[in-house]
Design a protein around this motif. Structure first.
Motif, PDB file in Angstrom:
ATOM      1  N   VAL A  56       0.831  -1.200   0.000  1.00  0.00           N
ATOM      2  CA  VAL A  56       0.000   0.000   0.000  1.00  0.00           C
ATOM      3  C   VAL A  56       0.868   1.254   0.000  1.00  0.00           C
ATOM      4  O   VAL A  56       0.587   2.225  -0.717  1.00  0.00           O
ATOM      5  CB  VAL A  56      -0.951  -0.013   1.209  1.00  0.00           C
ATOM      6  N   GLU A  57       1.928   1.234   0.780  1.00  0.00           N
ATOM      7  CA  GLU A  57       2.814   2.406   0.841  1.00  0.00           C
ATOM      8  C   GLU A  57       3.362   2.765  -0.522  1.00  0.00           C
ATOM      9  O   GLU A  57       3.432   3.953  -0.897  1.00  0.00           O
ATOM     10  CB  GLU A  57       3.958   2.134   1.816  1.00  0.00           C
ATOM     11  N   LEU A  58       3.747   1.762  -1.311  1.00  0.00           N
ATOM     12  CA  LEU A  58       4.284   2.033  -2.644  1.00  0.00           C
ATOM     13  C   LEU A  58       3.223   2.667  -3.538  1.00  0.00           C
ATOM     14  O   LEU A  58       3.515   3.595  -4.307  1.00  0.00           O
ATOM     15  CB  LEU A  58       4.805   0.736  -3.263  1.00  0.00           C
ATOM     16  N   HIS A  59       1.986   2.200  -3.443  1.00  0.00           N
ATOM     17  CA  HIS A  59       0.905   2.822  -4.201  1.00  0.00           C
ATOM     18  C   HIS A  59       0.732   4.289  -3.814  1.00  0.00           C
ATOM     19  O   HIS A  59       0.610   5.160  -4.680  1.00  0.00           O
ATOM     20  CB  HIS A  59      -0.415   2.069  -3.973  1.00  0.00           C
ATOM     21  N   VAL A  60       0.689   4.554  -2.516  1.00  0.00           N
ATOM     22  CA  VAL A  60       0.454   5.922  -2.058  1.00  0.00           C
ATOM     23  C   VAL A  60       1.625   6.824  -2.428  1.00  0.00           C
ATOM     24  O   VAL A  60       1.432   7.938  -2.943  1.00  0.00           O
ATOM     25  CB  VAL A  60       0.200   5.940  -0.540  1.00  0.00           C
ATOM     26  N   GLY A 117     -13.441   1.208  -5.593  1.00  0.00           N
ATOM     27  CA  GLY A 117     -14.171   2.337  -6.141  1.00  0.00           C
ATOM     28  C   GLY A 117     -13.945   3.652  -5.442  1.00  0.00           C
ATOM     29  O   GLY A 117     -14.653   4.622  -5.704  1.00  0.00           O
ATOM     30  N   ILE A 118     -12.980   3.718  -4.532  1.00  0.00           N
ATOM     31  CA  ILE A 118     -12.635   4.974  -3.846  1.00  0.00           C
ATOM     32  C   ILE A 118     -11.139   5.182  -4.066  1.00  0.00           C
ATOM     33  O   ILE A 118     -10.309   4.801  -3.224  1.00  0.00           O
ATOM     34  CB  ILE A 118     -12.959   4.919  -2.338  1.00  0.00           C
ATOM     35  N   PRO A 119     -10.725   5.760  -5.196  1.00  0.00           N
ATOM     36  CA  PRO A 119      -9.307   5.818  -5.559  1.00  0.00           C
ATOM     37  C   PRO A 119      -8.568   6.986  -4.909  1.00  0.00           C
ATOM     38  O   PRO A 119      -8.114   7.915  -5.573  1.00  0.00           O
ATOM     39  CB  PRO A 119      -9.364   5.964  -7.083  1.00  0.00           C
ATOM     40  N   THR A 120      -8.449   6.930  -3.595  1.00  0.00           N
ATOM     41  CA  THR A 120      -7.780   8.000  -2.860  1.00  0.00           C
ATOM     42  C   THR A 120      -6.862   7.431  -1.784  1.00  0.00           C
ATOM     43  O   THR A 120      -7.027   6.303  -1.329  1.00  0.00           O
ATOM     44  CB  THR A 120      -8.793   8.928  -2.167  1.00  0.00           C
ATOM     45  N   SER A 121      -5.920   8.270  -1.370  1.00  0.00           N
ATOM     46  CA  SER A 121      -5.059   7.903  -0.249  1.00  0.00           C
ATOM     47  C   SER A 121      -5.870   7.737   1.031  1.00  0.00           C
ATOM     48  O   SER A 121      -5.522   6.920   1.899  1.00  0.00           O
ATOM     49  CB  SER A 121      -3.977   8.974  -0.060  1.00  0.00           C
ATOM     50  N   GLY A 122      -6.946   8.494   1.165  1.00  0.00           N
ATOM     51  CA  GLY A 122      -7.790   8.364   2.348  1.00  0.00           C
ATOM     52  C   GLY A 122      -8.416   6.992   2.468  1.00  0.00           C
ATOM     53  O   GLY A 122      -8.581   6.467   3.577  1.00  0.00           O
ATOM     54  N   PHE A 123      -8.802   6.399   1.325  1.00  0.00           N
ATOM     55  CA  PHE A 123      -9.301   5.027   1.360  1.00  0.00           C
ATOM     56  C   PHE A 123      -8.288   4.109   2.005  1.00  0.00           C
ATOM     57  O   PHE A 123      -8.640   3.259   2.852  1.00  0.00           O
ATOM     58  CB  PHE A 123      -9.615   4.540  -0.061  1.00  0.00           C
ATOM     59  N   TRP A 124      -7.026   4.239   1.610  1.00  0.00           N
ATOM     60  CA  TRP A 124      -6.000   3.321   2.119  1.00  0.00           C
ATOM     61  C   TRP A 124      -5.695   3.549   3.594  1.00  0.00           C
ATOM     62  O   TRP A 124      -5.372   2.604   4.312  1.00  0.00           O
ATOM     63  CB  TRP A 124      -4.747   3.433   1.270  1.00  0.00           C
ATOM     64  N   ALA A 125      -5.799   4.791   4.056  1.00  0.00           N
ATOM     65  CA  ALA A 125      -5.591   5.035   5.487  1.00  0.00           C
ATOM     66  C   ALA A 125      -6.640   4.291   6.304  1.00  0.00           C
ATOM     67  O   ALA A 125      -6.333   3.643   7.313  1.00  0.00           O
ATOM     68  CB  ALA A 125      -5.643   6.528   5.774  1.00  0.00           C
ATOM     69  N   ARG A 126      -7.879   4.378   5.855  1.00  0.00           N
ATOM     70  CA  ARG A 126      -8.956   3.677   6.561  1.00  0.00           C
ATOM     71  C   ARG A 126      -8.815   2.166   6.434  1.00  0.00           C
ATOM     72  O   ARG A 126      -8.941   1.428   7.410  1.00  0.00           O
ATOM     73  CB  ARG A 126     -10.298   4.126   6.000  1.00  0.00           C
TER      74      ARG A 126
END
Length: 262
Positions: A56-60, A117-126
């Protein structure tokens, strides 16, 4: 209960990592099987978690527009030597530090690929907050240690689970589990004794809906919030003494089986 902020998720990831690391360094046998993840030992679970954090970190960090193969993630596999708690702990700590740093630098609104379907960094934090919340439970319970989680994080984990199931119903019409959850109005209530009001989930023909309300339900699962959370994620058996079930127990079991895709 308001949804946690992006900074709160980042804080929680760091806290959850610290708690998971304490399991690794507790002296627990890393070859212990994990009953709630029967294909894994404790070490395999921890390696999975650290690897996912790095993925996930690499994506962000790179603002990836599509999924990156895990084989391209530096350090994904973890320490070469098996059974070395100190090396595993250091690698896990670094994995968490990398992710939290990239999430904080990005903020919640940077465009990043995601699968829901939520392509944001915020999605990944959650998502990583709750991935850790649940897998830390797996590790903690396997090691025979006490487990607790902050009420606002437990409540948000339940909400995220519901959102993922609803997303699967919308986007995976051929999925057997998602399809069979269209049940013509059967309802499930989750009554956490220390949080009000309960969650009321309706398995409608046109898709899953839910709200926070007191109302009669086809089946009600009740107990302390942490126990309800763990049961909802199939980490605690329904016959656990801290849980209560009234109504159609088979419907609740049906839900838990059919939502395994989430």
């Amino acid at each position: 209960m308001p949804a946690p902020s992006h900074d709160r998720y980042c804080d929680e990831i760091a806290d959850q990592l610290g708690r998971l690391r304490s399991v690794v360094t507790s002296g627990a046998d890393l070859s212990t099987p994990v009953p709630t993840c029967p294909d894994w030992t404790l070490e395999q679970l921890v390696r999975h978690m650290g690897g996912v954090l790095r993925w996930v970190e690499l994506h962000v960090r790179t603002r990836a527009a599509q999924s990156i193969p895990m084989t391209e993630v530096p350090g994904y596999a973890g320490p070469e030597v098996q059974g070395d708690a100190r090396a595993l702990d250091a690698w896990l700590a670094e994995s968490g530090d990398l992710l939290v740093g990239s999430l904080r630098a990005a903020g919640p609104d940077v465009a990043v690929w995601s699968w829901a379907g939520i392509p944001t960094s915020g999605f990944w934090a959650r998502r990583m907050t709750h991935e850790l919340t649940v897998h830390r439970a797996d590790a903690t319970l396997a090691a025979g240690l006490p487990y607790e989680v902050a009420p606002e994080i437990a409540a948000d984990a339940i909400e995220e689970r519901l959102e993922i199931v609803a997303w699967a119903q919308r986007t995976r019409p051929g999925d057997t589990g998602a399809r069979e959850l269209r049940r013509g109005g059967d309802t499930i209530a989750l009554h956490a004794q220390d949080v009000e009001p309960p969650w009321l989930i309706e398995l409608a023909d046109d898709g899953l809906t839910w709200r926070r309300a007191r109302a009669d339900a086809t089946v009600t699962l009740s107990g302390p919030l942490t126990a309800v959370l763990l049961a909802f994620y199939r980490r605690l058996p329904l016959d656990a003494p801290e849980l209560g079930i009234t109504g159609d127990r088979e419907l609740l079991a049906f839900w838990l089986t059919r939502t395994s895709f989430g």
